[in-house]
Design a protein around this motif. Structure first.
Motif, PDB file in Angstrom:
ATOM      1  N   UNK A  39       0.831  -1.196  -0.026  1.00 16.82           N
ATOM      2  CA  UNK A  39       0.119  -0.055  -0.183  1.00 16.82           C
ATOM      3  C   UNK A  39       0.900   1.221  -0.037  1.00 16.82           C
ATOM      4  N   UNK A  40       0.268   2.253  -0.466  1.00 14.47           N
ATOM      5  CA  UNK A  40       1.158   3.479  -0.544  1.00 14.47           C
ATOM      6  C   UNK A  40       0.574   4.418   0.478  1.00 14.47           C
ATOM      7  N   UNK A  41       1.526   4.885   1.272  1.00 10.24           N
ATOM      8  CA  UNK A  41       1.103   5.692   2.375  1.00 10.24           C
ATOM      9  C   UNK A  41       0.809   7.059   2.081  1.00 10.24           C
ATOM     10  N   UNK A  42      -0.483   7.577   2.364  1.00 11.58           N
ATOM     11  CA  UNK A  42      -0.759   9.070   1.995  1.00 11.58           C
ATOM     12  C   UNK A  42      -0.765  10.031   3.313  1.00 11.58           C
ATOM     13  N   UNK A  46      -1.811   6.338   9.386  1.00 13.78           N
ATOM     14  CA  UNK A  46      -0.796   5.821  10.384  1.00 13.78           C
ATOM     15  C   UNK A  46      -0.680   4.396  10.249  1.00 13.78           C
ATOM     16  N   UNK A  47       0.315   3.705  10.672  1.00 14.96           N
ATOM     17  CA  UNK A  47       0.453   2.240  10.331  1.00 14.96           C
ATOM     18  C   UNK A  47      -0.599   1.468  11.041  1.00 14.96           C
ATOM     19  N   UNK A  78       5.898   6.304   9.620  1.00 12.23           N
ATOM     20  CA  UNK A  78       5.715   6.003   8.164  1.00 12.23           C
ATOM     21  C   UNK A  78       5.644   7.333   7.737  1.00 12.23           C
ATOM     22  N   UNK A  79       6.106   7.459   6.248  1.00 11.77           N
ATOM     23  CA  UNK A  79       5.905   8.849   5.712  1.00 11.77           C
ATOM     24  C   UNK A  79       5.116   8.728   4.418  1.00 11.77           C
ATOM     25  N   UNK A  80       4.393   9.763   4.120  1.00  9.39           N
ATOM     26  CA  UNK A  80       3.650   9.888   3.010  1.00  9.39           C
ATOM     27  C   UNK A  80       4.562   9.193   1.557  1.00  9.39           C
TER      28      UNK A  80
END
Length: 94
Positions: A39-42, A46-47, A78-80
């Motif tokens: 998945x891509x973090x937006x 949050x995790x 985690x970072x966007x």
């Protein structure tokens, strides 16, 4: 002669130091990522929220720990824009 010997020893030490520093920056790729869903973090993700969405009602705590292990994360930060690999057997992917 002594000056030449000291210069050669110094150059040898610098050479070994640069080789060690070059190896220290190599990142270990976590085995098993090939073929895993991700998945891509937006912004704002949050995790815990990602694990909660993928756990489909199960306790997301264990999934958070598994995601951290798969991605080599020392913590839950985690970072966007980051790609987060998730286990194939998560409830939402069944």
């Amino acid at each position: 002669m002594l000056v030449v010997a000291v210069a050669l020893l110094s150059l040898g030490g610098f050479w070994l130091g640069t080789r060690a520093a070059g190896h220290a920056e190599v990142r270990v790729v976590v085995a098993g990522q090939a073929g895993l869903p991700w998945v891509e973090v937006h912004q704002g993700d949050t995790l815990w929220e990602i694990a909660d969405a993928l756990s489909a009602g199960d306790d997301p705590g264990a999934l958070v720990e598994e995601i951290k292990r798969l991605n080599g994360l020392p913590d839950s930060l985690i970072r966007p824009g980051a790609r987060i690999y998730v286990p194939k057997d998560t409830a939402a992917l069944r």
